[in-house]
Every structure is written in C-alpha cells, then in structure tokens.
Design a protein around this motif. Structure first.
Motif, mmCIF file in Angstrom:
data_model
loop_
_atom_site.group_PDB
_atom_site.id
_atom_site.type_symbol
_atom_site.label_atom_id
_atom_site.label_comp_id
_atom_site.label_asym_id
_atom_site.label_seq_id
_atom_site.Cartn_x
_atom_site.Cartn_y
_atom_site.Cartn_z
ATOM 1 N N THR A 34 7.449 7.521 -8.930
ATOM 2 C CA THR A 34 6.184 7.074 -8.799
ATOM 3 C C THR A 34 5.370 7.435 -10.308
ATOM 4 O OG1 THR A 34 5.679 9.411 -8.340
ATOM 5 C CG2 THR A 34 5.955 8.063 -6.321
ATOM 6 N N SER B 232 1.731 4.837 -5.689
ATOM 7 C CA SER B 232 1.590 5.394 -4.379
ATOM 8 C C SER B 232 1.949 7.224 -4.726
ATOM 9 C CB SER B 232 2.622 5.083 -3.278
ATOM 10 O OG SER B 232 3.749 4.663 -3.754
ATOM 11 N N ASP C 262 -3.966 3.126 -4.300
ATOM 12 C CA ASP C 262 -3.555 2.143 -3.331
ATOM 13 C C ASP C 262 -4.765 1.050 -3.200
ATOM 14 O OD1 ASP C 262 -1.141 2.896 -2.185
ATOM 15 O OD2 ASP C 262 -2.386 4.820 -1.909
ATOM 16 N N THR C 263 -4.053 -0.033 -2.935
ATOM 17 C CA THR C 263 -5.048 -1.491 -2.657
ATOM 18 C C THR C 263 -5.018 -1.763 -1.300
ATOM 19 O OG1 THR C 263 -4.299 -2.578 -5.026
ATOM 20 C CG2 THR C 263 -5.358 -3.961 -3.145
ATOM 21 N N TRP C 264 -6.321 -1.805 -0.808
ATOM 22 C CA TRP C 264 -6.519 -2.024 0.573
ATOM 23 C C TRP C 264 -7.363 -3.411 0.755
ATOM 24 C CZ3 TRP C 264 -11.520 -3.097 1.183
ATOM 25 C CH2 TRP C 264 -12.565 -2.339 0.455
ATOM 26 N N THR D 269 0.335 -6.056 -7.709
ATOM 27 C CA THR D 269 0.271 -5.650 -6.163
ATOM 28 C C THR D 269 1.610 -5.580 -5.835
ATOM 29 O OG1 THR D 269 -0.296 -7.664 -5.493
ATOM 30 C CG2 THR D 269 -2.174 -6.051 -5.496
ATOM 31 N N TYR D 270 1.917 -4.504 -5.048
ATOM 32 C CA TYR D 270 3.487 -4.515 -4.752
ATOM 33 C C TYR D 270 4.225 -5.558 -3.867
ATOM 34 C CZ TYR D 270 7.541 -1.823 -3.201
ATOM 35 O OH TYR D 270 8.664 -1.226 -3.044
ATOM 36 N N GLU E 69 -2.621 8.391 -8.460
ATOM 37 C CA GLU E 69 -2.308 7.751 -7.333
ATOM 38 C C GLU E 69 -3.551 6.583 -7.108
ATOM 39 O OE1 GLU E 69 -2.151 8.487 -2.470
ATOM 40 O OE2 GLU E 69 -2.472 10.182 -3.886
ATOM 41 N N THR F 172 8.147 4.367 -2.392
ATOM 42 C CA THR F 172 8.516 3.411 -1.298
ATOM 43 C C THR F 172 9.821 3.192 -0.560
ATOM 44 O OG1 THR F 172 8.983 1.307 -2.860
ATOM 45 C CG2 THR F 172 6.688 2.122 -2.655
ATOM 46 N N GLN G 52 -2.607 -1.840 3.336
ATOM 47 C CA GLN G 52 -2.726 -1.239 2.280
ATOM 48 C C GLN G 52 -1.280 -1.357 1.533
ATOM 49 O OE1 GLN G 52 -4.137 3.046 2.643
ATOM 50 N NE2 GLN G 52 -2.161 3.534 3.311
ATOM 51 N N GLN G 53 -1.373 -1.184 0.368
ATOM 52 C CA GLN G 53 -0.072 -1.228 -0.550
ATOM 53 C C GLN G 53 -0.405 -0.385 -1.987
ATOM 54 O OE1 GLN G 53 1.416 -4.952 -1.967
ATOM 55 N NE2 GLN G 53 -0.724 -5.888 -1.680
ATOM 56 N N PRO G 54 0.839 0.220 -2.333
ATOM 57 C CA PRO G 54 0.466 0.645 -3.741
ATOM 58 C C PRO G 54 0.792 -0.754 -4.848
ATOM 59 C CG PRO G 54 2.695 0.631 -3.209
ATOM 60 C CD PRO G 54 2.102 0.295 -1.873
#
Length: 321
Positions: free
Chosen positions: A235, A223, A247-249, A203-204, A245, A227, A121-123
């Motif tokens: 943020t 996020s 996050d991509t998973w 995506t981060y 908030e 980070t 996962q990532q922000p």
C-alpha cells in the motif's frame, strides 16, 4: 385552503399512475450512461451491473459511454434526460470532486439526481511502464526526487480521481511531475502501455489485466490494506506515506423527477444483483467490491463526499476551471 385541496387531489390522482408505471416498468431497453471512455473502472462496473440488471428485469440495458470534462458531459446528458426510468447514470466519485473544481456546473449533483444505490468501490493502483528504471514504489519516489520535472503522470482528466489521488501523493513529498490529462482511464492506460507517460494512478480494475500480463509494473495500491488479487503489491501508506488512503466508488442514479416507485424498483433489483454470488465473483475477479445500499445511504454519502473533497481541493490550491 382551495390550493391545498387541489394539491392533495392531484397527488391522489397521480399515485395510481406512478404505481402503474412502476408495475409495467421496464417495457423497453434502458440506457445506462457512463461518463467515461470504455475500458475504465466506470465502464467495467457498469457493464457487469448492466448484465445482471438486464437479466433480472428481462430487458436490454444499453451502456452508453459519454466521456468528457471529467464526467460532466455524461452526467449532464443523464440529468437532462426524460425522468421516466429509461435513462440511468453510472456515476462515480468525480460527482463529488466537480463542484469544487468548476466555477459553473450545468447541473447540481444533489438537486438534479435521485440516487438509486451505491454499486462498487475499488482502490487505485500506481502503475508504470516497465521501461521506467524504478522497479519499486520507493525507487520511483527516489527517482522522481532526483529528476524533477522530467517524469509525467497521466490522469482520466483534470479533477478526476486519478488526478487528485496523484496530487495528494505529490503534495506530501513536494514531487515535481508533469500532468498529462486524457479523456478517461482507457486512453491513459493506452498511453502508458505505449510509454508516452511515466506513471498513472489507475483505477484498480483497469490496470489489473496489464499488471498480471507483465505489460505494466505495479508500484502500490491506495487502499488501507493490500488487495486479494495482488497481495505482493504494498500500500502507499506502508511505503512511507502513513495515513494515505483513497478508494473510488461508483453508484447508480436517475434524473431527479423519476417516479419514486421506479427508483425503488431499480434499487431492489440492483441490490439483488449486487448481492448475488455470480455478480460478486465477477467484480472480485476485477479487484472490485460490490457495495449495495439504500437510496438514502447513497444520498448521504454523496453529500458527505462533496463536502470532503471541497476541503481537499481548496487545501491543494487547485484552481477552479
């Protein structure tokens, strides 16, 4: 009674065959379908996982990028593939968006796939071309409010995470930016680098190298906390949007009829890879966290996310395609 007896007999005869298939698996290269273009978060997560899986299974893992229709094209290819363990899918959160965004889907995310494990996962991170006058997130918001309809934002496609993350931001302040969809994060990043669009909720992992090189300006991350790799970037929540908030998973799946023994073998191997220090370090360097899980945990998350994003899409009044 006779039908029941036949069914039991078939199951008993099939069990040794399934066990044998798993024992000999894999005996040839495995395809990992990535439903987005090279260079995006899905691609980065897939290639690091593919390296580790290939080493652990002593077999080649071929990453096959199949972008299109917000990941539907690639997902459909994987869903319709032979369920023998030799085609896998590196899916992402778009699998939870699409049922709400499209009237007709060529596959069912729950019925047609067997989850193996969550992967990473990532922000997301809001980035801009340095040519944009705004030098901070707050300056960007003020600039957008003063110039309605003049700024553009890119996305990895209509209904993608990069699209919905921005829509949530725009809704909260009623900002007016023009949406420019691309076929994946890679092409959207390229457009931003070429100053063809104003901003992109990337995506981060995809944006990080360009932020570090100074070719893109980072405004904010989605996020809950800042980070580790860009501690000076605030943020979205602390920049005047409390509660925001996202996050991509990403997760590994196979066609639904894939033998359970193969699913479990893939899970055990993938979880081992994701827990290894070598793989975790590679992901952390990209601003991504490994989140291995059981097939059941991934299945539960997918179901929960589909219900959640159906509510979000309806609230945002995004028309179905």
């Amino acid at each position: 009674m006779k039908c029941t007896a036949v069914a039991v007999l078939v199951a008993l005869l099939a069990a040794p065959a399934a066990a044998s298939a798993a024992e000999n698996y894999p005996s040839r290269p495995i395809r990992m379908v990535v439903p987005f273009s090279p260079g995006g978060g899905s691609d980065i997560s897939a290639r690091i996982l593919a390296d580790g899986l290939g080493e652990a299974l002593a077999e080649t893992i071929v990453v096959d990028n199949r972008p299109g229709a917000g990941s539907i094209l690639g997902c459909n290819i994987a869903a319709k593939s032979n369920p023998d363990g030799y085609t896998t899918l590196l899916g992402n959160i778009s699998m939870a968006f699409n049922p709400a965004l499209y009237k007709k889907m060529p596959y069912d995310a729950i019925r047609d796939f067997a989850p193996v494990t969550l992967v990473t996962q990532q922000p997301n991170i809001l980035v801009a071309n340095p040519a944009l006058p705004a030098k901070s997130f707050k300056e960007f918001i003020s600039y957008a409010e003063a110039n309605p309809g003049k700024l553009t934002f890119g996305s990895a496609g209509i209904g993608s995470g990069t699209h919905l993350a921005m829509e949530m931001l725009l809704m909260s302040r009623k900002l007016d930016l023009v949406h420019v969809p691309y076929k994946g994060t890679g092409p959207a990043i390229a457009a931003l680098l070429g100053n063809q669009i104003s901003v992109f909720f990337s995506t981060y992992a995809s944006a990080l190298p360009h932020v570090k090189s100074g070719r893109l300006r980072a405004y904010a991350v989605t996020s809950a906390q800042r980070t580790r790799t860009l501690p000076d970037v605030p943020t979205v929540a602390e920049s005047g949007f409390p509660g925001y908030e996202y996050d991509t998973w990403y997760g590994l799946l196979v066609p639904a009829a894939t033998p359970r023994a193969i699913v479990l073998k893939l899970n055990k191997t993938a979880v081992g890879v994701l827990n290894s220090e070598k793989t975790r370090k590679r992901y952390v360097a990209q601003g991504v966290d490994a989140i291995p899980s059981t097939p059941e945990q991934y299945s539960a998350q997918l179901r929960s996310e589909i219900a959640k994003w159906n509510r979000v899409v309806r609230a945002a009044k995004i028309p179905q395609q």
